[in-house]
Design an enzyme around this catalytic site. Structure first.
Site, PDB file in Angstrom:
ATOM      1  CG  HIS A 273      -1.899   1.021   1.204  1.00 51.70           C
ATOM      2  ND1 HIS A 273      -2.387   1.721   2.315  1.00 51.70           N
ATOM      3  CD2 HIS A 273      -2.679   1.807   0.164  1.00 51.70           C
ATOM      4  CE1 HIS A 273      -3.183   2.732   2.012  1.00 51.70           C
ATOM      5  NE2 HIS A 273      -3.516   2.582   0.916  1.00 51.70           N
TER       6      HIS A 273
ATOM      7  CG  ASP B 218       9.879  10.235 -21.309  1.00 50.05           C
ATOM      8  OD1 ASP B 218      11.218   9.930 -20.670  1.00 50.05           O
ATOM      9  OD2 ASP B 218       9.385  11.340 -21.308  1.00 50.05           O
TER      10      ASP B 218
ATOM     11  CG  HIS C 243      10.039  17.139 -15.514  1.00 47.79           C
ATOM     12  ND1 HIS C 243       9.440  15.947 -15.686  1.00 47.79           N
ATOM     13  CD2 HIS C 243      11.352  16.895 -15.849  1.00 47.79           C
ATOM     14  CE1 HIS C 243      10.063  15.106 -16.322  1.00 47.79           C
ATOM     15  NE2 HIS C 243      11.202  15.530 -16.489  1.00 47.79           N
TER      16      HIS C 243
ATOM     17  CE1 TYR D  57       8.832  17.966 -18.874  1.00 45.19           C
ATOM     18  CE2 TYR D  57       7.821  18.524 -20.979  1.00 45.19           C
ATOM     19  CZ  TYR D  57       8.970  18.612 -19.848  1.00 45.19           C
ATOM     20  OH  TYR D  57       9.542  19.875 -19.666  1.00 45.19           O
ATOM     21  CB  ALA D  58       5.216  10.066 -22.355  1.00 49.25           C
ATOM     22  CG  ASN D  59       8.010  10.693 -17.564  1.00 47.08           C
ATOM     23  OD1 ASN D  59       8.638   9.470 -18.274  1.00 47.08           O
ATOM     24  ND2 ASN D  59       8.497  11.947 -17.962  1.00 47.08           N
TER      25      ASN D  59
END
Length: 139
Positions: A20, A28, A106, A128-130
């Site tokens: 949990h 990326d 970021h 920013y594909a995170n």
């Protein structure tokens, strides 16, 4: 042979041992990953595997209560952001629990990513594909 979705043994093991509030970053190809952090490196070539497909597969096996995105995704990659939010909406319905979505700069995202249990590196090459997925409990 394993019957469920994830066939990658290392990724399956990471998900199986999450507790949990543990964090799991899916990133990326360019996100910096500290050498001491566990990394499941799935990247083969530019775009393979892509970020969204990896996210969907991980979400098929991980119960998530919260996610963290970089604020910059809103302006630099709104298409991916909208697809992520759509995917999360479907997961909320299937797990019958709300998923909290938070945004941070970021620089803060990178710091939080370094605190995650593991990082899954994709071949995604868009900005920013995170995302950091925080494990929930299904009860």
């Amino acid at each position: 042979m394993k019957k469920t979705t994830i066939l990658n043994a290392q990724l399956s093991q990471v998900i199986a041992t999450m507790g949990h509030t543990d964090g799991l970053t899916i990133c990326d190809a360019g996100l910096p990953i500290p050498s001491e952090q566990q990394c499941v490196d799935l990247a083969l070539t530019k775009g393979v595997p892509d970020f969204l497909s990896t996210l969907e597969v991980v979400l098929s096996e991980l119960f998530v209560e919260k996610v963290l995105l970089a604020e910059e995704i809103k302006h630099h990659n709104p298409q991916i952001e909208q697809q992520v939010l759509s995917i999360l909406g479907k997961i909320e319905e299937s797990q019958q629990k709300k998923i909290s979505v938070e945004y941070v700069p970021h620089s803060e995202f990178k710091y939080q990513s370094n605190q995650a249990k593991a990082v899954v590196r994709t071949g995604e090459c868009s900005p920013y594909a995170n995302i950091i997925l925080y494990s929930g409990v299904p009860f």
